[in-house]
Design an enzyme around this catalytic site. Structure first.
Site, PDB file in Angstrom:
ATOM      1  N   GLY A 128     -34.852 124.402  32.614  1.00  9.90           N
ATOM      2  CA  GLY A 128     -35.072 125.780  32.194  1.00  9.90           C
ATOM      3  C   GLY A 128     -33.770 126.415  31.745  1.00  9.90           C
ATOM      4  O   GLY A 128     -33.729 127.179  30.777  1.00  9.90           O
ATOM      5  N   THR A 129     -32.708 126.090  32.433  1.00 12.30           N
ATOM      6  CA  THR A 129     -31.393 126.626  32.071  1.00 12.30           C
ATOM      7  C   THR A 129     -31.034 126.233  30.643  1.00 12.30           C
ATOM      8  O   THR A 129     -30.560 127.057  29.849  1.00 12.30           O
ATOM      9  CB  THR A 129     -30.319 126.102  33.044  1.00 12.30           C
ATOM     10  OG1 THR A 129     -30.591 126.619  34.343  1.00 12.30           O
ATOM     11  CG2 THR A 129     -28.927 126.539  32.627  1.00 12.30           C
ATOM     12  N   THR A 132     -32.182 111.277  23.405  1.00 15.67           N
ATOM     13  CA  THR A 132     -33.351 110.413  23.560  1.00 15.67           C
ATOM     14  C   THR A 132     -34.421 111.127  24.374  1.00 15.67           C
ATOM     15  O   THR A 132     -34.126 111.690  25.435  1.00 15.67           O
ATOM     16  CB  THR A 132     -32.947 109.096  24.249  1.00 15.67           C
ATOM     17  OG1 THR A 132     -31.956 108.466  23.438  1.00 15.67           O
ATOM     18  CG2 THR A 132     -34.134 108.179  24.430  1.00 15.67           C
ATOM     19  N   CYS A 183     -26.238 130.708  45.208  1.00 10.90           N
ATOM     20  CA  CYS A 183     -24.945 131.358  45.269  1.00 10.90           C
ATOM     21  C   CYS A 183     -23.823 130.390  44.943  1.00 10.90           C
ATOM     22  O   CYS A 183     -23.989 129.197  44.989  1.00 10.90           O
ATOM     23  CB  CYS A 183     -24.755 131.965  46.644  1.00 10.90           C
ATOM     24  SG  CYS A 183     -25.400 130.911  47.945  1.00 10.90           S
ATOM     25  N   ASN A 185     -37.457 136.178  39.505  1.00 11.27           N
ATOM     26  CA  ASN A 185     -37.391 135.074  40.467  1.00 11.27           C
ATOM     27  C   ASN A 185     -37.051 135.535  41.873  1.00 11.27           C
ATOM     28  O   ASN A 185     -37.349 134.852  42.830  1.00 11.27           O
ATOM     29  CB  ASN A 185     -36.367 134.038  40.008  1.00 11.27           C
ATOM     30  CG  ASN A 185     -35.002 134.653  39.757  1.00 11.27           C
ATOM     31  OD1 ASN A 185     -34.858 135.503  38.887  1.00 11.27           O
ATOM     32  ND2 ASN A 185     -34.021 134.243  40.527  1.00 11.27           N
ATOM     33  N   GLY A 227     -40.047 122.406  34.834  1.00 11.59           N
ATOM     34  CA  GLY A 227     -40.975 121.523  35.532  1.00 11.59           C
ATOM     35  C   GLY A 227     -41.083 121.733  37.030  1.00 11.59           C
ATOM     36  O   GLY A 227     -42.178 121.818  37.588  1.00 11.59           O
ATOM     37  N   HIS A 228     -39.946 121.867  37.696  1.00  7.16           N
ATOM     38  CA  HIS A 228     -39.976 121.786  39.164  1.00  7.16           C
ATOM     39  C   HIS A 228     -40.445 123.070  39.835  1.00  7.16           C
ATOM     40  O   HIS A 228     -40.529 123.127  41.050  1.00  7.16           O
ATOM     41  CB  HIS A 228     -38.609 121.365  39.705  1.00  7.16           C
ATOM     42  CG  HIS A 228     -37.525 122.379  39.543  1.00  7.16           C
ATOM     43  ND1 HIS A 228     -36.914 122.977  40.614  1.00  7.16           N
ATOM     44  CD2 HIS A 228     -36.964 122.918  38.441  1.00  7.16           C
ATOM     45  CE1 HIS A 228     -35.997 123.823  40.174  1.00  7.16           C
ATOM     46  NE2 HIS A 228     -36.004 123.807  38.861  1.00  7.16           N
TER      47      HIS A 228
END
Lengths: 392, 407
Positions: free
Chosen positions: B87-88, B260, B349, B174, B223-224
């Site tokens: 996501g980052t 890839t 953190c 979040n 995903g996670h």
């Protein structure tokens, strides 16, 4: 160490000593929680500080130490947390460090940190959170209390004479000692390094830290110069009273120092010259031969006793620097806010602000911060007004 | 050495997995067993999706089927899916890539509008652009619940629309779980011809996410957070947009993201998204009730605990974020951890040093309450007994943390 299972906070600096100390407690079956102390932080981030979510970045060495500490905890299989005590550290240690140097004195930040942060803020927090004790990797020994005689716990020199750190722990009281664990008291440094390697701790070969942790490059005078106004002064020969020269900034000079004063370090008569006194009020740095700094009378603030307070006439040994010899001494006055000690042999280079630690054999009797000192005065001749009048 | 990382895994609490209470699903929620199987099977298959031979075709078929599967679940077009490694990375691609492209096309476009409550994966790229690339950041205010008012965006765009490169506002926060009105935000931006990106990492699978209805220009997912594997994410990116690439190389993913293609993780991500979206209504209802049970229960045993963020349907179903006056969040976390209950103080953190939550500060809370807060996040595997265990442990933990006090 008693055989019962205790809940212990092991302070992990990221270095080899505290790692092995924690490991020994884990082996002994205690419930150990690793805690790394965030002492200093560098708020000067490269990103604009006003943006929301801007994080104060810590010095790179500190961050590396925190990672090392976390890795040690992983290897030992213990829980690990970072406790941010930077505000208390700033207030109690760094601010005091600046004030003391501004007064021409030489503070001992590690001892101050032990007194005000590690064995106060951190120990109190650990106890409040339900832990039984705090463990560190200091080389000093605690003899547990003896219920039979009613004697409280006592602090002793570490077994390794080259590493003994009882001097920087001397301000611990019997109450504090009851909740402190020092697993390396009987250890020798080389044996600790070998043990760390055997245990697979990657910090086994990490060099010992010697510098002041919040001064990154190790140049105390440059660090002070960036934070305190310059105090120009004159350099005076203590023997003749003659003015030898000027010093652009006397802040950060220390009694006993030879280099960095801004004078040839050897006088015209081939004597090595040392700083023997610093007087901020008159902006004077007095220099002289090493023997000129010899004193036998030491006057300081109120003593912190580790166990029962000794009275006037107490006879033992005094140590006036972290790694120094001891000298036989007699307690000639003791009262609220003041301690006077007479040494039986001259001691050199007493820097006001440093600690005098009193020993009986290996046992720490107590300590006080030295304020003034004076050359030979026979113990019998010490009168209160003389003591009050000593200069330097 | 002969040992693998898995061999060296040792539990550090002495508790068996059954007795542990996991209330940190917003950090990483356990992978779905079916997803894990699929990832392993696909990994066994091997092949490079860019190869022209049979093995390459097999891998490519998996990637393209996954693209269609993921797009369908979110009601997007398959050609809009750009797979990333996190996501980052998707956020960085959207923010840096679209900023550079907009500025290159028109040098006046150098403003990014974003909120002060974004995840660091948005805030830090934006701050970096400001420090190094001449970007001007305008931080949108949020209300006490952490929500951006679309009217505020409209007002700024009325003034400066032709200077704005991009607007980025998260779908769901979040930390405190508050949902934004992303549909209004996206439509507002569209009216002014300004690009709108949303970080939907916490939203997908928890609340309905329909790309054809909200129509963001770019949307980040990971995903996670939804039962997929760690190490894969995606940016849903409007087909005609050409962000400047962060990674140059073999030209995969519209030349926007070379590298890839990770067929195993991509397959796992797509299946996880499909399952999470299909189960979303039932999940939101069941987990939302658990969340309310948790909040009520906490406030019964700790009456002065304050709920942060929006109430009820205005927040993520799995998020309960509470301030415990007089406590340090990290002391609470440690004591709960020792009792086998895992939760979080907020966002991750730096080197373990707890910072006051920038989200709570942006919401107008003082530093003390921002330090004394915990996030409990529920997920697919959460049960009522997890909530019960927390309520049982909490009074003692709070009392102890209060004795330890605040800095």
């Amino acid at each position: 160490m008693s055989s019962e299972r205790r809940r212990i906070v092991a302070a992990l600096s990221g270095g080899v000593d505290s790692a092995v100390a924690a490991a020994r407690l884990v082996d002994a079956g205690h419930e150990v929680t690793g805690v790394h102390l965030a002492l200093a932080r560098d708020t000067a981030s490269d990103a604009p500080g006003s943006a929301p979510g801007a994080r104060p970045s810590r010095g790179c060495c500190t961050a590396q130490d925190a990672r090392d500490a976390a890795r040690i905890a992983d290897v030992l299989g213990i829980a690990f947390y970072v406790w941010d005590v930077s505000e208390a550290f700033e207030r109690e240690v760094i601010a005091d460090f600046l004030t003391e140097y501004a007064r021409g004195r030489t503070p001992h930040p590690c001892a101050r940190c032990n007194e005000r942060i590690k064995f106060a803020t951190v120990l109190n927090r650990a106890i409040a959170l339900g832990f039984d004790a705090l463990a560190t990797g200091h080389y000093a020994r605690i003899e547990p209390a003896d219920p039979a005689t009613g004697r409280g716990p006592t602090l002793h020199r570490g077994a390794d004479p080259g590493k003994d750190q009882s001097y920087v722990l001397a301000m611990l009281t019997a109450d504090q000692l009851a909740t402190v664990v020092l697993p390396l008291g009987d250890a020798h440094k080389d044996e600790v390094r070998r043990e760390a390697a055997r245990r697979g701790l990657t910090v086994a070969a990490k060099p010992d830290s010697h510098d002041i942790c919040f001064i990154p490059q190790g140049s105390t005078r440059a660090w002070l110069a960036a934070r305190l106004p310059a105090r120009p002064g004159r350099i005076v020969d203590g023997a003749t009273g003659r003015i030898l020269g000027e010093v652009a900034d006397l802040t950060g000079l220390t009694v006993g120092q030879r280099r960095g004063v801004g004078l040839p370090t050897i006088s015209s008569d081939q004597q090595r010259r040392y700083v023997t006194a610093i007087d901020v009020a008159t902006a004077t740095v007095t220099v002289g031969a090493l023997t000129d700094s010899e004193v036998t009378l030491i006057v300081g603030g109120g003593a912190q006793w580790c166990g029962p307070a000794p009275g006037v006439g107490w006879r033992g040994r005094v140590q006036v620097r972290a790694h120094g010899e001891t000298t036989p001494a007699v307690l000639t006055d003791v009262g609220a806010g003041r301690t006077v000690l007479t040494c039986e042999l001259p001691v050199r280079g007493i820097a006001p602000g440093q600690l005098a630690v009193l020993y009986e054999g290996t046992r720490v009797v107590g300590s006080f911060t030295m304020d003034r000192s004076a050359p030979g005065v026979a113990p019998a001749a010490v009168a209160a007004d003389v003591v009050r009048g000593v200069s330097g | 050495m002969g040992t693998t990382a898995a061999d060296r895994l040792t539990p550090d609490t002495g508790l068996t997995p059954d007795t542990r209470v996991f209330l940190d699903h917003a950090a990483t929620t356990p992978i779905r067993p079916a997803v894990l199987e699929l990832v392993i099977d696909t990994m066994r298959l091997g092949g490079n999706a860019s190869s022209l031979h049979a093995a390459g075709r097999a891998a490519r078929r998996i990637v393209e089927q996954s693209r269609e599967q993921l797009a369908a679940a979110l009601r997007a077009n398959p050609s809009e899916v750009v797979f990333t490694a996190s996501g980052t990375e998707a956020n960085n691609l959207a923010l840096k890539g679209l900023f550079w492209a907009a500025r290159d096309a028109d040098p006046r476009r150098r403003v990014i509008l974003t909120s002060g409550v974004e995840h660091h994966a948005v805030l830090d790229p934006v701050r970096w652009l400001a420090a190094h690339e001449g970007c001007e950041v305008v931080y949108l205010a949020v209300d006490r619940e952490g929500r951006v008012d679309p009217a505020q965006v409209r007002e700024i765009l009325l003034d400066r629309a032709d200077e704005v490169a991009l607007v980025s506002v998260m779908w769901a926060n979040n930390e405190v779980g508050t949902l934004n009105d992303v549909k209004d935000l996206a439509h507002t931006c569209a009216q002014f011809g300004v690009l709108f990106h949303t970080d939907a990492v916490q939203a997908v699978g928890s609340v309905p996410v329909a790309v054809d209805e909200v129509r963001p220009d770019a949307l980040t997912l990971s995903g996670h957070k939804l039962g997929g594997p760690i190490g894969v994410g995606a940016l849903l990116l409007r087909r005609d947009l050409r962000p400047v690439a962060l990674l140059h190389g073999g030209g995969q993913e519209r030349s926007v993201r070379s590298g890839t293609l990770d067929a195993p993780h991509i397959a796992g991500l797509a299946l996880a998204v499909e399952l999470a979206v299909a189960e979303q209504p039932a999940y939101a209802s069941r987990v939302g009730q658990l969340r309310d049970l948790l909040i009520t229960g906490v406030q019964q045993v700790v009456p002065d605990a304050v709920l942060n963020g929006a109430p009820g349907s205005g927040r993520l179903p799995g998020n309960a974020h509470l301030t415990f006056p007089g406590c340090e969040g990290d002391a609470l976390l440690m004591l709960l951890d020792a009792a086998g209950i895992m939760c979080a103080t907020g966002s991750a953190c730096q080197a373990g040093v707890p910072e006051p939550s920038h989200v709570l500060l942006a919401m107008g809370r003082d530093e003390r309450s921002a330090r004394g807060s915990l996030r409990f996040s529920l997920g697919r595997s959460s049960q009522e007994r997890d909530v019960d265990a927390l309520i049982d442990a909490l009074p003692g933990v709070v009392a102890r943390a209060r004795r330890a006090g605040q800095r």
